[in-house]
Scaffold this motif. Structure first.
Motif, PDB file in Angstrom:
ATOM      1  N   ASP A   7       0.860  -1.173   0.000  1.00  0.00           N
ATOM      2  CA  ASP A   7       0.000   0.000   0.000  1.00  0.00           C
ATOM      3  C   ASP A   7       0.898   1.225   0.000  1.00  0.00           C
ATOM      4  O   ASP A   7       1.779   1.375   0.840  1.00  0.00           O
ATOM      5  N   ALA A   8       0.675   2.118  -0.948  1.00  0.00           N
ATOM      6  CA  ALA A   8       1.574   3.241  -1.171  1.00  0.00           C
ATOM      7  C   ALA A   8       1.777   4.131   0.052  1.00  0.00           C
ATOM      8  O   ALA A   8       2.853   4.666   0.246  1.00  0.00           O
ATOM      9  N   VAL A   9       0.767   4.303   0.853  1.00  0.00           N
ATOM     10  CA  VAL A   9       0.924   5.190   2.007  1.00  0.00           C
ATOM     11  C   VAL A   9       0.987   4.430   3.335  1.00  0.00           C
ATOM     12  O   VAL A   9       0.897   5.019   4.403  1.00  0.00           O
ATOM     13  N   HIS A  10       1.181   3.127   3.272  1.00  0.00           N
ATOM     14  CA  HIS A  10       1.303   2.315   4.482  1.00  0.00           C
ATOM     15  C   HIS A  10       2.477   2.767   5.355  1.00  0.00           C
ATOM     16  O   HIS A  10       2.417   2.691   6.579  1.00  0.00           O
ATOM     17  N   PHE A  11       3.511   3.273   4.710  1.00  0.00           N
ATOM     18  CA  PHE A  11       4.690   3.695   5.463  1.00  0.00           C
ATOM     19  C   PHE A  11       4.336   4.766   6.506  1.00  0.00           C
ATOM     20  O   PHE A  11       4.971   4.842   7.557  1.00  0.00           O
ATOM     21  N   VAL A  12       3.316   5.584   6.237  1.00  0.00           N
ATOM     22  CA  VAL A  12       2.891   6.609   7.189  1.00  0.00           C
ATOM     23  C   VAL A  12       2.450   5.940   8.492  1.00  0.00           C
ATOM     24  O   VAL A  12       2.834   6.362   9.585  1.00  0.00           O
ATOM     25  N   GLU A  14       3.355   3.039   9.602  1.00  0.00           N
ATOM     26  CA  GLU A  14       4.524   2.440  10.249  1.00  0.00           C
ATOM     27  C   GLU A  14       5.320   3.480  11.017  1.00  0.00           C
ATOM     28  O   GLU A  14       5.807   3.225  12.121  1.00  0.00           O
ATOM     29  N   LEU A  15       5.458   4.674  10.445  1.00  0.00           N
ATOM     30  CA  LEU A  15       6.208   5.723  11.132  1.00  0.00           C
ATOM     31  C   LEU A  15       5.452   6.232  12.358  1.00  0.00           C
ATOM     32  O   LEU A  15       6.060   6.561  13.373  1.00  0.00           O
ATOM     33  N   ILE A  16       4.136   6.279  12.264  1.00  0.00           N
ATOM     34  CA  ILE A  16       3.324   6.660  13.432  1.00  0.00           C
ATOM     35  C   ILE A  16       3.465   5.594  14.518  1.00  0.00           C
ATOM     36  O   ILE A  16       3.576   5.899  15.708  1.00  0.00           O
ATOM     37  N   GLN A  17       3.479   4.337  14.117  1.00  0.00           N
ATOM     38  CA  GLN A  17       3.643   3.237  15.071  1.00  0.00           C
ATOM     39  C   GLN A  17       4.954   3.358  15.828  1.00  0.00           C
ATOM     40  O   GLN A  17       5.028   3.016  17.009  1.00  0.00           O
ATOM     41  N   ASN A  18       5.990   3.869  15.173  1.00  0.00           N
ATOM     42  CA  ASN A  18       7.276   4.032  15.852  1.00  0.00           C
ATOM     43  C   ASN A  18       7.165   4.943  17.065  1.00  0.00           C
ATOM     44  O   ASN A  18       7.865   4.756  18.055  1.00  0.00           O
ATOM     45  N   GLN A 164      -3.665  11.183   3.475  1.00  0.00           N
ATOM     46  CA  GLN A 164      -3.593  10.152   4.520  1.00  0.00           C
ATOM     47  C   GLN A 164      -3.368  10.784   5.890  1.00  0.00           C
ATOM     48  O   GLN A 164      -4.017  10.418   6.869  1.00  0.00           O
ATOM     49  N   LEU A 165      -2.458  11.738   5.977  1.00  0.00           N
ATOM     50  CA  LEU A 165      -2.192  12.403   7.249  1.00  0.00           C
ATOM     51  C   LEU A 165      -3.403  13.195   7.727  1.00  0.00           C
ATOM     52  O   LEU A 165      -3.737  13.173   8.913  1.00  0.00           O
ATOM     53  N   ASP A 166      -4.074  13.870   6.796  1.00  0.00           N
ATOM     54  CA  ASP A 166      -5.290  14.612   7.163  1.00  0.00           C
ATOM     55  C   ASP A 166      -6.357  13.682   7.729  1.00  0.00           C
ATOM     56  O   ASP A 166      -7.014  13.996   8.704  1.00  0.00           O
ATOM     57  N   ARG A 167      -6.526  12.514   7.107  1.00  0.00           N
ATOM     58  CA  ARG A 167      -7.510  11.535   7.595  1.00  0.00           C
ATOM     59  C   ARG A 167      -7.156  11.045   8.990  1.00  0.00           C
ATOM     60  O   ARG A 167      -8.036  10.855   9.836  1.00  0.00           O
ATOM     61  N   LEU A 168      -5.887  10.824   9.233  1.00  0.00           N
ATOM     62  CA  LEU A 168      -5.454  10.283  10.518  1.00  0.00           C
ATOM     63  C   LEU A 168      -5.499  11.300  11.645  1.00  0.00           C
ATOM     64  O   LEU A 168      -5.763  10.952  12.792  1.00  0.00           O
ATOM     65  N   PHE A 169      -5.216  12.562  11.325  1.00  0.00           N
ATOM     66  CA  PHE A 169      -5.087  13.559  12.378  1.00  0.00           C
ATOM     67  C   PHE A 169      -6.167  14.616  12.410  1.00  0.00           C
ATOM     68  O   PHE A 169      -6.082  15.584  13.129  1.00  0.00           O
TER      69      PHE A 169
END
Length: 170
Positions: A7-12, A14-18, A164-169
């Motif tokens: 998934d192209a934006v899955h890395f976001v 993963e970085l949040i999980q860190n 993706q960031l807007d949706r999450l935050f």
């Protein structure tokens, strides 16, 4: 990592999980800061900077991030990540994962080393990244820099990350 995390934006995520999994001083609340850099001559597809106010990497953290399936978190039930491949999702969007954390400054570079680049750290200086990385490193324990490799058509990849960031935050 490519097949498991395509998934192209899955890395976001993963970085949040860190942030969730990192170690912090008890005096401060965990926080994370994202910077989306516009395309320019040096980074034609833009870039993503992610800063986290964790304590910073230890030698064990460097070994873990450079390994595959070597997560130090697997025995810790309070940690989100456990598989040891999550950070490798960054290679779906960037050929080089730059890590600036305390005394550890290195890049994992698949453009230079092929798949071995995922596990072969090369020492770097702050000068290889936008000035903002050095500025953030002054107040955050760890900063990741990802020059994006996607051009694509339609909405730019950077726009997809922003969405993706807007949706999450939001």
């Amino acid at each position: 990592a490519y097949n498991l995390l395509n998934d192209a934006v899955h890395f976001v995520l993963e970085l949040i999980q860190n942030v969730d999994d990192a170690e912090y001083d008890t005096a401060r609340a965990p926080s994370q800061h994202f910077v989306l850099g516009s395309p320019c001559s040096q980074w034609p597809h833009g870039y993503v900077i992610v800063a986290c106010n964790e304590n910073g990497f230890s030698g064990r953290d460097v070994t873990a991030i450079c390994g595959i399936s070597r997560s130090e978190k697997s025995a810790e039930t309070n940690k989100t990540g456990r598989k040891g491949i999550g950070i490798k999702s960054c290679f779906c969007v960037s050929d080089a994962l730059h890590v600036f954390s305390g005394t550890f400054c290195f890049v994992l570079d698949i453009a230079k080393y092929g798949v071995l680049g995922m596990i072969t750290p090369e020492r770097i200086q702050y000068s290889c990244a936008p000035e903002r990385v050095g500025e953030l490193a002054q107040s955050y324990g760890t900063v990741f820099f990802l020059p994006l490799k996607h051009a694509g058509s339609g909405p730019t990849f950077l726009d997809q990350v922003r969405t993706q960031l807007d949706r999450l935050f939001s």
